[in-house]
Write a protein that holds these residues in place. Structure first.
Motif, PDB file in Angstrom:
ATOM      1  N   GLY B  79     -19.843 -54.681   2.174  1.00 32.65           N
ATOM      2  CA  GLY B  79     -19.986 -54.108   3.507  1.00 32.65           C
ATOM      3  C   GLY B  79     -20.872 -52.878   3.511  1.00 32.65           C
ATOM      4  O   GLY B  79     -21.716 -52.699   4.394  1.00 32.65           O
ATOM      5  N   LEU B  80     -20.692 -52.045   2.491  1.00 28.81           N
ATOM      6  CA  LEU B  80     -21.504 -50.823   2.418  1.00 28.81           C
ATOM      7  C   LEU B  80     -22.971 -51.163   2.206  1.00 28.81           C
ATOM      8  O   LEU B  80     -23.855 -50.558   2.815  1.00 28.81           O
ATOM      9  N   LEU B  81     -23.217 -52.168   1.360  1.00 22.45           N
ATOM     10  CA  LEU B  81     -24.603 -52.566   1.114  1.00 22.45           C
ATOM     11  C   LEU B  81     -25.242 -53.103   2.394  1.00 22.45           C
ATOM     12  O   LEU B  81     -26.399 -52.805   2.695  1.00 22.45           O
ATOM     13  N   GLU B  82     -24.463 -53.873   3.150  1.00 20.16           N
ATOM     14  CA  GLU B  82     -24.965 -54.426   4.405  1.00 20.16           C
ATOM     15  C   GLU B  82     -25.322 -53.284   5.367  1.00 20.16           C
ATOM     16  O   GLU B  82     -26.360 -53.304   6.030  1.00 20.16           O
ATOM     17  N   LEU B  83     -24.477 -52.269   5.375  1.00 20.05           N
ATOM     18  CA  LEU B  83     -24.733 -51.095   6.210  1.00 20.05           C
ATOM     19  C   LEU B  83     -26.015 -50.379   5.776  1.00 20.05           C
ATOM     20  O   LEU B  83     -26.832 -49.956   6.614  1.00 20.05           O
ATOM     21  N   MET B  84     -26.196 -50.269   4.457  1.00 17.66           N
ATOM     22  CA  MET B  84     -27.394 -49.603   3.945  1.00 17.66           C
ATOM     23  C   MET B  84     -28.650 -50.399   4.310  1.00 17.66           C
ATOM     24  O   MET B  84     -29.665 -49.822   4.715  1.00 17.66           O
ATOM     25  N   VAL B  85     -28.565 -51.714   4.138  1.00 18.40           N
ATOM     26  CA  VAL B  85     -29.724 -52.550   4.455  1.00 18.40           C
ATOM     27  C   VAL B  85     -30.097 -52.400   5.935  1.00 18.40           C
ATOM     28  O   VAL B  85     -31.271 -52.239   6.286  1.00 18.40           O
ATOM     29  N   ALA B  86     -29.077 -52.392   6.803  1.00 14.86           N
ATOM     30  CA  ALA B  86     -29.346 -52.307   8.246  1.00 14.86           C
ATOM     31  C   ALA B  86     -29.989 -50.981   8.619  1.00 14.86           C
ATOM     32  O   ALA B  86     -30.796 -50.911   9.553  1.00 14.86           O
ATOM     33  N   THR B  87     -29.657 -49.930   7.897  1.00 15.46           N
ATOM     34  CA  THR B  87     -30.072 -48.594   8.338  1.00 15.46           C
ATOM     35  C   THR B  87     -31.154 -47.958   7.456  1.00 15.46           C
ATOM     36  O   THR B  87     -31.744 -46.947   7.841  1.00 15.46           O
ATOM     37  N   HIS B  88     -31.405 -48.516   6.292  1.00 12.53           N
ATOM     38  CA  HIS B  88     -32.268 -47.845   5.304  1.00 12.53           C
ATOM     39  C   HIS B  88     -33.544 -48.605   4.974  1.00 12.53           C
ATOM     40  O   HIS B  88     -34.276 -48.179   4.085  1.00 12.53           O
ATOM     41  N   PRO B 180     -52.948 -49.364   2.620  1.00 13.74           N
ATOM     42  CA  PRO B 180     -51.931 -49.805   1.649  1.00 13.74           C
ATOM     43  C   PRO B 180     -50.613 -49.068   1.891  1.00 13.74           C
ATOM     44  O   PRO B 180     -50.600 -47.843   2.047  1.00 13.74           O
ATOM     45  N   GLU B 181     -49.536 -49.825   1.965  1.00 16.37           N
ATOM     46  CA  GLU B 181     -48.225 -49.220   2.227  1.00 16.37           C
ATOM     47  C   GLU B 181     -47.171 -49.881   1.348  1.00 16.37           C
ATOM     48  O   GLU B 181     -47.315 -51.047   0.984  1.00 16.37           O
ATOM     49  N   LEU B 182     -46.119 -49.163   1.053  1.00 16.49           N
ATOM     50  CA  LEU B 182     -44.926 -49.755   0.466  1.00 16.49           C
ATOM     51  C   LEU B 182     -43.890 -49.866   1.575  1.00 16.49           C
ATOM     52  O   LEU B 182     -43.689 -48.915   2.334  1.00 16.49           O
ATOM     53  N   ILE B 183     -43.265 -51.027   1.672  1.00 14.41           N
ATOM     54  CA  ILE B 183     -42.250 -51.227   2.706  1.00 14.41           C
ATOM     55  C   ILE B 183     -40.898 -51.464   2.034  1.00 14.41           C
ATOM     56  O   ILE B 183     -40.774 -52.292   1.135  1.00 14.41           O
ATOM     57  N   ARG B 184     -39.904 -50.717   2.475  1.00 16.56           N
ATOM     58  CA  ARG B 184     -38.551 -50.830   1.909  1.00 16.56           C
ATOM     59  C   ARG B 184     -37.928 -52.164   2.312  1.00 16.56           C
ATOM     60  O   ARG B 184     -37.843 -52.474   3.496  1.00 16.56           O
ATOM     61  N   GLN B 185     -37.504 -52.928   1.317  1.00 16.35           N
ATOM     62  CA  GLN B 185     -37.015 -54.285   1.519  1.00 16.35           C
ATOM     63  C   GLN B 185     -35.471 -54.335   1.559  1.00 16.35           C
ATOM     64  O   GLN B 185     -34.815 -53.489   0.949  1.00 16.35           O
ATOM     65  N   PRO B 186     -34.932 -55.339   2.235  1.00 14.25           N
ATOM     66  CA  PRO B 186     -33.466 -55.435   2.321  1.00 14.25           C
ATOM     67  C   PRO B 186     -32.804 -55.975   1.058  1.00 14.25           C
ATOM     68  O   PRO B 186     -31.957 -56.873   1.126  1.00 14.25           O
ATOM     69  N   HIS B 187     -33.196 -55.471  -0.087  1.00  8.99           N
ATOM     70  CA  HIS B 187     -32.609 -55.922  -1.345  1.00  8.99           C
ATOM     71  C   HIS B 187     -32.426 -54.707  -2.256  1.00  8.99           C
ATOM     72  O   HIS B 187     -33.345 -53.914  -2.428  1.00  8.99           O
TER      73      HIS B 187
END
Lengths: 206, 206
Positions: B79-88, B180-187
């Motif tokens: 659940g915490l990881l899901e929260l982080m992915v949604a917000t980070h 060129p950009e780095l994009i934060r991925q949901p993993h």
């Protein structure tokens, strides 16, 4: 350097932000006829062969022992990765680094007949020293393995082990005979090549 | 310090090897009633909610909005990881770090009613300064996110962004509007907790 060092100038860069990154193979030291780490892996494969009768039928091992790069790289990096796993894992980082140092102490480049660490590019050493004298922190960003580089880059390039960004394999924390140890696992953790280089720089430096 | 600083002594440690690592939450700053990064994630979830109607039926979101930690942590860290992915994730590290700084500039600790960055432990600041004055390099080794820590630890702790070891998510190199950009991925890329801490230290410092 004059422009970035002038605190009143438009292009001033504070020392904390003076960061210079260097590729290693073919930039700081020789990369022909083979990546040096690959030469290490091939020598190590030969040394380990007597302890691994099961390797006899492995086409990757046969290709590697014959320096048959075409077969070894037929499936992209698969063969090379298999070679790295066979020769680079199962021990602690300390033990692996000792193996690297022992090899570098005796291995000779096939053409120039000198140690690989003597085949570094003098103008690059001078450039790195110049940058450091002007407040830059110098990093290596290499497709090569972090633990292959760390034990010698301090002495050869003046770069600390913590300023090496490279490919890495996973480690696992274990208690071995009552002592905490990290053991190198047969799985790639990060491949610092191509798009991996900016990702690695961001991960390591920010 | 006297013993490790005496070059003739048995316990001498050269400056290059003087490394001190510090946990962050509950060691350098406050960690109650919630990890600060979790408070940030919850606030951010509330802010982003209007743009995400699809979150309405998500039990993780409901649990988070009600600060229902029991439900949020029922499946371990899922659940915490899901929260982080949604917000980070989904933005560049620079944009994410700006979000963190904007939040820290206004968010208040629920009990002490001051900014989180004012809830750091003075004796630890003094210890870090003392170590650095004696040739140590100080690192943070946190279960928290590297990019959550990097934008402010320089000013608050005197630790550079490159000396932060923490949990991280994967980034992907992309060309965005020609840049060129780095994009934060949901993993998740690395979870710097438990056995991950010695692994992270080895990966980052060697």
């Amino acid at each position: 350097m004059t422009r970035i060092s002038d605190p009143k100038g438009h292009d001033f860069v504070p020392e904390a932000e003076r960061i210079a990154v260097f590729d290693n193979d073919g930039t700081l030291w020789v990369e022909k006829p083979l990546y040096t780490q690959l030469a290490f892996a091939l020598d190590r494969l030969r040394d380990l062969l007597p302890q691994h009768p099961e390797w006899a039928d492995n086409p990757m091992v046969t290709a590697a022992l014959n320096a048959d790069m075409a077969s070894l790289t037929r499936d992209g990096n698969k063969g090379l990765l298999e070679l790295m796993v066979a020769t680079h894992t199962g021990m602690t980082p300390e033990v692996f680094q000792k193996e690297v140092m022992a090899w570098l102490a005796t291995a000779e480049h096939p053409r120039f007949k000198v140690k690989y660490t003597d085949l570094v590019y003098q103008p690059m050493l001078e450039l790195m020293a110049y940058l450091r004298a002007n407040g830059f922190t110098t990093y290596i960003v290499s497709g090569g393995g972090i633990d292959f580089l760390r034990p010698w880059v301090g002495q050869v390039y003046g770069i600390s082990p913590a300023q090496v960004i490279g490919s890495s394999i996973q480690t696992r924390f274990e208690i071995v005979e009552g002592q905490p140890e990290l053991i190198r696992q047969p799985h790639l953790s990060f491949f610092d090549e191509g798009a991996g280089k900016p990702e690695g720089i961001n991960q390591h430096i920010g």
